[in-house]
Scaffold this motif. Sequence first.
Motif, PDB file in Angstrom:
ATOM      1  N   ARG A   1     -10.818   1.730   0.319  1.00  0.00           N
ATOM      2  CA  ARG A   1      -9.616   1.489  -0.472  1.00  0.00           C
ATOM      3  C   ARG A   1      -9.004   2.772  -1.034  1.00  0.00           C
ATOM      4  NH1 ARG A   1     -10.113  -3.724  -4.182  1.00  0.00           N
ATOM      5  NH2 ARG A   1     -11.051  -5.172  -2.725  1.00  0.00           N
ATOM      6  N   CYS A   2      -9.553   3.925  -0.689  1.00  0.00           N
ATOM      7  CA  CYS A   2      -9.114   5.160  -1.347  1.00  0.00           C
ATOM      8  C   CYS A   2      -7.649   5.492  -1.069  1.00  0.00           C
ATOM      9  CB  CYS A   2     -10.023   6.327  -0.989  1.00  0.00           C
ATOM     10  SG  CYS A   2      -9.829   6.923   0.683  1.00  0.00           S
ATOM     11  N   ASN A   3      -7.070   4.997  -0.002  1.00  0.00           N
ATOM     12  CA  ASN A   3      -5.649   5.250   0.287  1.00  0.00           C
ATOM     13  C   ASN A   3      -4.755   4.097  -0.168  1.00  0.00           C
ATOM     14  OD1 ASN A   3      -6.505   7.577   1.459  1.00  0.00           O
ATOM     15  ND2 ASN A   3      -5.938   7.032   3.536  1.00  0.00           N
ATOM     16  N   ASN A   4      -5.337   3.108  -0.857  1.00  0.00           N
ATOM     17  CA  ASN A   4      -4.579   1.931  -1.256  1.00  0.00           C
ATOM     18  C   ASN A   4      -3.909   2.104  -2.618  1.00  0.00           C
ATOM     19  OD1 ASN A   4      -5.728   0.898   1.032  1.00  0.00           O
ATOM     20  ND2 ASN A   4      -6.650  -0.873   0.039  1.00  0.00           N
ATOM     21  N   VAL A   5      -2.758   1.461  -2.754  1.00  0.00           N
ATOM     22  CA  VAL A   5      -2.051   1.383  -4.028  1.00  0.00           C
ATOM     23  C   VAL A   5      -1.737  -0.092  -4.264  1.00  0.00           C
ATOM     24  CG1 VAL A   5       0.055   2.005  -5.293  1.00  0.00           C
ATOM     25  CG2 VAL A   5      -1.039   3.672  -3.802  1.00  0.00           C
ATOM     26  N   ARG A   6      -1.942  -0.531  -5.495  1.00  0.00           N
ATOM     27  CA  ARG A   6      -1.633  -1.912  -5.880  1.00  0.00           C
ATOM     28  C   ARG A   6      -0.345  -1.884  -6.697  1.00  0.00           C
ATOM     29  NH1 ARG A   6      -4.967  -6.769  -6.894  1.00  0.00           N
ATOM     30  NH2 ARG A   6      -6.553  -5.667  -5.727  1.00  0.00           N
TER      31      ARG A   6
ATOM     32  N   MET B   1      11.319  12.239   2.129  1.00  0.00           N
ATOM     33  CA  MET B   1       9.891  11.904   2.111  1.00  0.00           C
ATOM     34  C   MET B   1       9.708  10.525   2.743  1.00  0.00           C
ATOM     35  SD  MET B   1       7.130  11.855  -0.881  1.00  0.00           S
ATOM     36  CE  MET B   1       5.459  11.406  -0.531  1.00  0.00           C
ATOM     37  N   TYR B   2       8.840  10.478   3.713  1.00  0.00           N
ATOM     38  CA  TYR B   2       8.582   9.242   4.439  1.00  0.00           C
ATOM     39  C   TYR B   2       7.201   8.749   4.045  1.00  0.00           C
ATOM     40  CZ  TYR B   2       7.935   6.016   8.324  1.00  0.00           C
ATOM     41  OH  TYR B   2       7.709   4.904   9.076  1.00  0.00           O
ATOM     42  N   LEU B   3       7.127   7.535   3.537  1.00  0.00           N
ATOM     43  CA  LEU B   3       5.859   6.954   3.138  1.00  0.00           C
ATOM     44  C   LEU B   3       5.226   6.273   4.354  1.00  0.00           C
ATOM     45  CD1 LEU B   3       6.906   5.330  -0.243  1.00  0.00           C
ATOM     46  CD2 LEU B   3       5.669   7.465   0.084  1.00  0.00           C
ATOM     47  N   GLU B   4       4.295   6.970   4.976  1.00  0.00           N
ATOM     48  CA  GLU B   4       3.628   6.407   6.154  1.00  0.00           C
ATOM     49  C   GLU B   4       2.596   5.376   5.686  1.00  0.00           C
ATOM     50  OE1 GLU B   4       2.986   9.431   9.546  1.00  0.00           O
ATOM     51  OE2 GLU B   4       2.678  10.508   7.649  1.00  0.00           O
ATOM     52  N   MET B   5       2.841   4.124   6.063  1.00  0.00           N
ATOM     53  CA  MET B   5       1.958   3.035   5.652  1.00  0.00           C
ATOM     54  C   MET B   5       1.249   2.455   6.861  1.00  0.00           C
ATOM     55  SD  MET B   5       4.304   0.988   2.955  1.00  0.00           S
ATOM     56  CE  MET B   5       5.316   1.898   1.797  1.00  0.00           C
ATOM     57  N   GLU B   6      -0.035   2.263   6.696  1.00  0.00           N
ATOM     58  CA  GLU B   6      -0.801   1.602   7.747  1.00  0.00           C
ATOM     59  C   GLU B   6      -0.536   0.095   7.701  1.00  0.00           C
ATOM     60  OE1 GLU B   6      -5.482   1.229   8.801  1.00  0.00           O
ATOM     61  OE2 GLU B   6      -4.773   3.167   8.052  1.00  0.00           O
ATOM     62  N   ARG B   7      -0.514  -0.443   6.462  1.00  0.00           N
ATOM     63  CA  ARG B   7      -0.165  -1.854   6.294  1.00  0.00           C
ATOM     64  C   ARG B   7       0.225  -2.098   4.838  1.00  0.00           C
ATOM     65  NH1 ARG B   7      -5.621  -1.896   7.356  1.00  0.00           N
ATOM     66  NH2 ARG B   7      -6.927  -2.331   5.578  1.00  0.00           N
TER      67      ARG B   7
ATOM     68  N   ILE C   1      -0.794  -1.756  -0.693  1.00  0.00           N
ATOM     69  CA  ILE C   1      -0.281  -0.851   0.330  1.00  0.00           C
ATOM     70  C   ILE C   1      -1.417   0.049   0.763  1.00  0.00           C
ATOM     71  CG2 ILE C   1       1.382   0.946   0.865  1.00  0.00           C
ATOM     72  CD1 ILE C   1       2.918   0.166  -1.603  1.00  0.00           C
ATOM     73  N   LYS C   2      -1.640   0.154   2.059  1.00  0.00           N
ATOM     74  CA  LYS C   2      -2.597   1.128   2.588  1.00  0.00           C
ATOM     75  C   LYS C   2      -1.788   2.244   3.220  1.00  0.00           C
ATOM     76  CE  LYS C   2      -6.746   1.799   5.274  1.00  0.00           C
ATOM     77  NZ  LYS C   2      -7.610   2.217   4.215  1.00  0.00           N
ATOM     78  N   LEU C   3      -1.778   3.388   2.526  1.00  0.00           N
ATOM     79  CA  LEU C   3      -1.050   4.550   3.023  1.00  0.00           C
ATOM     80  C   LEU C   3      -1.894   5.286   4.052  1.00  0.00           C
ATOM     81  CD1 LEU C   3       0.225   5.518  -0.478  1.00  0.00           C
ATOM     82  CD2 LEU C   3       1.689   4.815   1.391  1.00  0.00           C
ATOM     83  N   LEU C   4      -1.218   5.954   4.955  1.00  0.00           N
ATOM     84  CA  LEU C   4      -1.921   6.635   6.038  1.00  0.00           C
ATOM     85  C   LEU C   4      -2.706   7.846   5.535  1.00  0.00           C
ATOM     86  CD1 LEU C   4      -2.265   6.208   9.019  1.00  0.00           C
ATOM     87  CD2 LEU C   4      -0.368   7.739   9.429  1.00  0.00           C
ATOM     88  N   ARG C   5      -2.194   8.508   4.504  1.00  0.00           N
ATOM     89  CA  ARG C   5      -2.836   9.733   3.995  1.00  0.00           C
ATOM     90  C   ARG C   5      -3.105   9.618   2.498  1.00  0.00           C
ATOM     91  NH1 ARG C   5       0.565  11.105   7.869  1.00  0.00           N
ATOM     92  NH2 ARG C   5      -0.175  12.460   9.534  1.00  0.00           N
TER      93      ARG C   5
ATOM     94  N   HIS D   1       0.469  11.501  -4.332  1.00  0.00           N
ATOM     95  CA  HIS D   1       1.852  11.878  -4.657  1.00  0.00           C
ATOM     96  C   HIS D   1       2.616  10.688  -5.240  1.00  0.00           C
ATOM     97  CE1 HIS D   1       5.261  14.568  -4.363  1.00  0.00           C
ATOM     98  NE2 HIS D   1       5.981  13.561  -3.877  1.00  0.00           N
ATOM     99  N   LEU D   2       2.409   9.516  -4.651  1.00  0.00           N
ATOM    100  CA  LEU D   2       3.070   8.298  -5.117  1.00  0.00           C
ATOM    101  C   LEU D   2       2.629   7.944  -6.538  1.00  0.00           C
ATOM    102  CD1 LEU D   2       4.868   5.925  -3.846  1.00  0.00           C
ATOM    103  CD2 LEU D   2       2.706   4.725  -3.696  1.00  0.00           C
ATOM    104  N   LEU D   3       1.318   7.980  -6.809  1.00  0.00           N
ATOM    105  CA  LEU D   3       0.820   7.664  -8.150  1.00  0.00           C
ATOM    106  C   LEU D   3       1.251   8.709  -9.178  1.00  0.00           C
ATOM    107  CD1 LEU D   3      -2.763   6.344  -7.309  1.00  0.00           C
ATOM    108  CD2 LEU D   3      -0.787   5.009  -8.055  1.00  0.00           C
ATOM    109  N   ARG D   4       1.311   9.980  -8.769  1.00  0.00           N
ATOM    110  CA  ARG D   4       1.776  11.035  -9.668  1.00  0.00           C
ATOM    111  C   ARG D   4       3.241  10.815 -10.037  1.00  0.00           C
ATOM    112  NH1 ARG D   4       1.225  15.621  -6.703  1.00  0.00           N
ATOM    113  NH2 ARG D   4      -0.980  15.211  -6.583  1.00  0.00           N
ATOM    114  N   ALA D   5       4.052  10.394  -9.050  1.00  0.00           N
ATOM    115  CA  ALA D   5       5.469  10.142  -9.310  1.00  0.00           C
ATOM    116  C   ALA D   5       5.643   8.992 -10.301  1.00  0.00           C
ATOM    117  CB  ALA D   5       6.199   9.833  -8.002  1.00  0.00           C
ATOM    118  N   THR D   6       4.765   7.977 -10.238  1.00  0.00           N
ATOM    119  CA  THR D   6       4.867   6.860 -11.186  1.00  0.00           C
ATOM    120  C   THR D   6       4.485   7.299 -12.593  1.00  0.00           C
ATOM    121  OG1 THR D   6       2.625   6.075 -10.765  1.00  0.00           O
ATOM    122  CG2 THR D   6       4.386   5.132  -9.435  1.00  0.00           C
ATOM    123  N   ARG D   7       3.538   8.233 -12.713  1.00  0.00           N
ATOM    124  CA  ARG D   7       3.145   8.740 -14.029  1.00  0.00           C
ATOM    125  C   ARG D   7       4.272   9.521 -14.686  1.00  0.00           C
ATOM    126  NH1 ARG D   7      -1.368  11.002 -11.532  1.00  0.00           N
ATOM    127  NH2 ARG D   7      -2.737   9.286 -11.076  1.00  0.00           N
TER     128      ARG D   7
END
Length: 195
Positions: A63-68, A99-105, A125-129, A135-141
């Motif tokens: 789950r390390c690449n996942n965001v809820r 910036m393109y958010l590459e998502m696996e699913r 969301i399972k991001l590819l990287r 970066h996404l979580l930092r932007a939300t902070r």
Amino acid sequence: EVKSVIQTLQNSQDHMESRITETEQRISKIEDDRGTESQRIQQLEQRITAAAECIDDLENRSRCNNVRIIRLPEGVEEGNPIAFLQKTLPGLLGLESGMYLEMERAHRVLGPHPAQGQHPRAFIIKLLRYLTRDHLLRATRLKDQVMWQEHRISFYPDLSRDLQMNRQKILQNRKIKYGMFYPAILKITINGETT
């Protein structure tokens, strides 16, 4: 006649002694087996505990690449959650252009469709990287609040329930007052000092 009665009693006593001896041997064997089984059960319990910890670690690593994402209304993705999120999130979070958010699913959390007035199911969301996730979580902070069409949206790392419960127990056992604040910042108060 007395001699035969005594002989019968003697035979009966000898027979009882042999049965008592046999019973003692059986009980001794059972006790020995029980000690061996007890050790074996203890070893198996240790292996099960180690296996459960390993499984939890593997689950959290997967789950390390996942965001809820919490509170996005139901159905806004119109059947294509990846396309919706790739289009919506960069503008919503103020990410740099291009910036393109590459998502696996991407999908809603499993469960029944909520009834009218209930909270919507969370997005996973399972991001590819991992760096994209970071970066996404930092932007939300950096944003005070993330709003989408009058809905306050929250972003969290996707952790297993066991890991969340273990962290909660550790803090409770140490009598540490804690709270989770948007976006998943741990606040701890020890001896009246908040960190």
